[in-house]
Write an enzyme that holds these catalytic residues in place. Structure first.
Site, PDB file in Angstrom:
ATOM      1  N   ASP A 174      43.544  27.184  -0.727  1.00 33.77           N
ATOM      2  CA  ASP A 174      44.394  26.886  -1.707  1.00 33.77           C
ATOM      3  C   ASP A 174      43.865  27.654  -2.833  1.00 33.77           C
ATOM      4  O   ASP A 174      42.739  27.609  -3.424  1.00 33.77           O
ATOM      5  CB  ASP A 174      44.885  25.478  -1.934  1.00 33.77           C
ATOM      6  CG  ASP A 174      46.073  25.336  -3.053  1.00 33.77           C
ATOM      7  OD1 ASP A 174      46.802  26.599  -3.140  1.00 33.77           O
ATOM      8  OD2 ASP A 174      46.115  24.489  -3.667  1.00 33.77           O
ATOM      9  N   HIS A 204      42.583  19.503  -7.257  1.00 33.99           N
ATOM     10  CA  HIS A 204      43.140  18.702  -6.237  1.00 33.99           C
ATOM     11  C   HIS A 204      42.417  17.268  -6.321  1.00 33.99           C
ATOM     12  O   HIS A 204      41.248  17.166  -6.901  1.00 33.99           O
ATOM     13  CB  HIS A 204      42.539  19.101  -4.680  1.00 33.99           C
ATOM     14  CG  HIS A 204      43.322  20.379  -4.301  1.00 33.99           C
ATOM     15  ND1 HIS A 204      42.801  21.169  -3.319  1.00 33.99           N
ATOM     16  CD2 HIS A 204      44.400  21.085  -4.865  1.00 33.99           C
ATOM     17  CE1 HIS A 204      43.504  22.254  -3.244  1.00 33.99           C
ATOM     18  NE2 HIS A 204      44.543  22.238  -3.995  1.00 33.99           N
ATOM     19  N   SER A 253      38.630  22.499  -5.995  1.00 36.87           N
ATOM     20  CA  SER A 253      38.739  21.111  -5.454  1.00 36.87           C
ATOM     21  C   SER A 253      37.443  20.370  -5.266  1.00 36.87           C
ATOM     22  O   SER A 253      36.795  20.091  -6.148  1.00 36.87           O
ATOM     23  CB  SER A 253      39.478  21.628  -3.828  1.00 36.87           C
ATOM     24  OG  SER A 253      39.627  20.378  -3.142  1.00 36.87           O
TER      25      SER A 253
END
Lengths: 279, 185
Positions: free
Chosen positions: B131, B38, B11
Site C-alpha cells: 500500500d 496503518h 506501516s
C-alpha cells in the site's frame, strides 16, 4: 478503471435528469471511486451506463444502491453508546414520549443498538423509533434484522462494553444474555434480532438531500452517523438545517466519531460530549 | 517553489520514524503534514497522544471536511479512509478497505496528488505491504516531489521496495536526511 472529472460530471447530470436523485453535492473523491467500482462491477463504460439510465428506472435504482456506502455495526464506537446510555437518554427519562430518528440507518444495526439500550433503561415503551435511508434494499435488510455472524463477532464485544459493563464503575456487571435480544445461529452464520425488537421501529425510504422531514414529528434525538461524510460542505449545512428545524428544544444530534458541525450551523448547536444540543 | 502539503505514508516500523520527523519540524513549519499510517483496527486511542508527546506542531485526527492549516499534522483516523478534497478540506469515508487497509495510503496519496499536483511532497516509510506504492507513483505523475525512506534503514522494507519497483522517485533518504530536507522547506 479511472473516472475523469468530465465523466463524473456527466454521470451526475444524467442521474439528476433521469431520476429524483441529486448527487451533485456529494463528496467528490469518494463518489468518483464508487462510480469507478460500479462501472467495473457491471462491466459497463460510462456511455452505456448513462444510456441505460435514461430508459430504465429500475436500473437507476440499482446504480444508486450500489454507489452509496453502507458500513455500520451494532454499537459502533462503544464510547458513543456509553454516552447515550449514561448522559443523553437519562435526560429524557421523564418525557411521556421520546422520538428518535436514525437518519441514514443503512442495514439497521444502530437502530437495534438503540432499541436494546432503550429496553435496558425501561424507556422502550414510550419511545418511537424512526429509521430512514435512501436505499430500499438496506431498509429491507434492516426490517429483517438478519446479520452475518462470523464477519461481525465484534458486535458481541461492543454489546458487552455498552450493555454489560459500566465504564464509570468497573465492579458493576450486568449479565444480560445476548438471547434476550438476538439469537446466534452459528451453523447458518447468522445473528437474528428478536421479533419484539423488529416490530418496533418505523422504517421509511427518505432522501436527506432532496426531501424535507416526511415523518411529520419532531425529535428528541437524531442519529446521523457516518452519513454526511459523503456530502460536501455546502450540502452538510443543508442537512444541519433540516435537523435543527426538526429537533425539539433541548433535542440533540449525534454524529459519527469524526464528523462535526463546521460553518454557520456550528453556533446553532452546542456540543456536550458526543452530542450536539440545539441552541 | 511553494509547496502546499507533505504527505507521509507508513506501516510496520514507521512509528519511530514519524515520531522523529515530527519532533524535529519547527513550530512554524510552513504547510500541513498529512499522516496516513496503518494501525490496528480497534486501537483507536493513544496513537495521537504518543505522536504528540514531543512534536513541535499539534497532531490531530481530523474531522470530516476540516480545513487544513499550516504548522499542523493530521493523522488519518483509525478505520476511515482519508481523502483530500479541493479547497484544502479533508473528507473521510468508511468505504471498504483497499489492499486490506483502512486508511488506505494509496487513496490518501492519490487524492492529495490530485488536489495539490506539483505542490505536494510525498514520503513513503517502512512498512510490511505494498500500500502506498501506487499512491507515490501518482504523486510523481502529477509533478510532485517523491521521497522513499532508504530500504536499508527500514525495519520492514516491503513498502519502500515495492514503491521503488513501481516508480522512479526523486530521493531515497535516511530518516536524518528526510528531516534535513523538510527543515529546508
Amino acid at each position: 478503471m479511472t473516472v475523469t472529472d468530465q465523466d463524473f460530471q456527466l454521470f451526475i447530470y444524467a442521474l439528476k435528469n433521469s431520476s429524483k436523485y441529486d448527487f451533485s453535492q456529494y463528496s467528490e473523491k469518494s463518489l468518483k471511486r464508487r462510480l469507478a467500482k460500479v462501472l467495473a462491477d457491471n462491466r459497463l463504460n460510462l456511455t452505456s451506463l448513462i444510456n441505460r439510465m435514461k430508459n430504465d428506472t429500475n436500473f437507476v435504482e440499482k446504480i444508486v444502491k450500489e454507489i452509496t456506502v453502507n458500513t455500520t455495526e451494532l454499537f459502533r464506537d462503544p464510547q458513543v453508546w456509553q454516552a447515550i446510555r449514561y448522559a443523553i437518554l437519562p435526560k429524557l427519562k421523564n418525557n411521556s414520549v421520546i422520538n428518535i430518528w436514525h437518519a441514514g440507518c443503512s442495514t439497521g444495526q444502530e437502530v437495534y443498538s438503540m432499541l436494546i439500550l432503550l429496553n435496558e433503561l425501561d424507556l422502550l415503551d414510550r419511545t418511537k423509533v424512526y429509521a430512514t435511508d435512501l436505499n430500499s434494499d438496506v431498509l429491507e435488510n434492516a426490517r429483517q434484522g438478519l446479520y452475518k455472524y462470523r464477519f461481525n463477532i465484534g458486535y458481541l464485544d461492543n454489546f458487552d462494553k455498552v450493555i454489560k459493563e459500566n465504564p464509570y464503575n468497573f465492579e458493576e456487571y450486568n449479565d444480560v444474555p445476548y438471547e434476550k435480544y438476538f439469537s446466534i445461529d452459528k451453523s447458518n452464520d447468522l445473528i437474528k434480532m428478536s421479533n419484539s425488537l423488529k416490530e418496533k421501529p418505523i422504517f421509511k425510504k427518505h432522501d436527506l438531500v432532496t426531501e424535507d422531514n416526511t415523518l411529520y414529528v419532531k425529535f428528541d434525538i437524531i442519529l446521523c452517523r457516518n452519513v454526511i461524510i459523503y456530502f460536501n460542505y455546502e450540502l452538510q449545512n443543508r442537512v444541519f438545517d433540516l435537523f435543527h428545524k426538526n429537533l425539539y428544544d433541548n433535542g440533540c444530534l449525534i454524529l459519527g466519531l469524526h464528523e462535526t458541525i463546521l460553518g454557520t450551523y456550528s453556533v446553532k448547536f452546542q456540543k456536550k460530549g458526543h452530542a450536539y444540543y440545539k441552541n | 517553489m511553494d509547496y502546499k502539503a507533505v504527505i507521509i505514508g507508513g506501516s510496520a516500523g514507521s512509528f519511530q520514524v514519524v515520531t522523529r520527523i515530527l519532533n524535529s519540524l519547527p513550530k512554524s513549519f510552513p504547510m500541513p503534514v498529512l499522516l496516513c499510517l496503518h494501525r490496528l483496527k480497534h486501537v483507536r486511542s493513544g496513537f495521537v497522544e504518543a505522536l504528540s508527546l514531543k512534536s513541535n506542531i499539534p497532531v490531530d485526527e481530523p474531522y470530516d471536511k476540516e480545513q487544513l492549516k499550516p504548522s499542523r499534522a493530521y493523522l488519518a483516523p483509525a478505520n476511515y479512509h482519508m481523502y483530500l478534497e479541493l479547497a484544502n478540506r479533508i473528507a473521510l469515508s468508511t468505504e471498504d478497505a483497499v489492499n486490506h487497509s483502512r486508511p488506505s495510503i494509496d487513496l490518501a496519496f492519490i487524492t492529495a496528488a490530485n488536489a495539490y499536483r506539483q505542490k505536494l511532497i510525498g514520503i513513503i516509510l517502512s512498512g510490511a505491504n505494498k500500500d502506498g506504492a501506487f499512491g507515490l507513483k501518482k504523486v510523481r505523475d502529477n509533478g510532485g516531489v517523491t521521497i522513499v525512506q532508504d530500504p536499508n534503514e527500514c525495519e520492514v522494507r516491503t513498502m519502500t521496495q515495492s514503491t521503488l519497483q513501481l516508480t522512479p522517485v526523486d530521493h531515497v533518504l535516511t530518516t536524518d536526511q528526510i528531516i534535513k530536507f523538510l527543515n529546508k522547506l
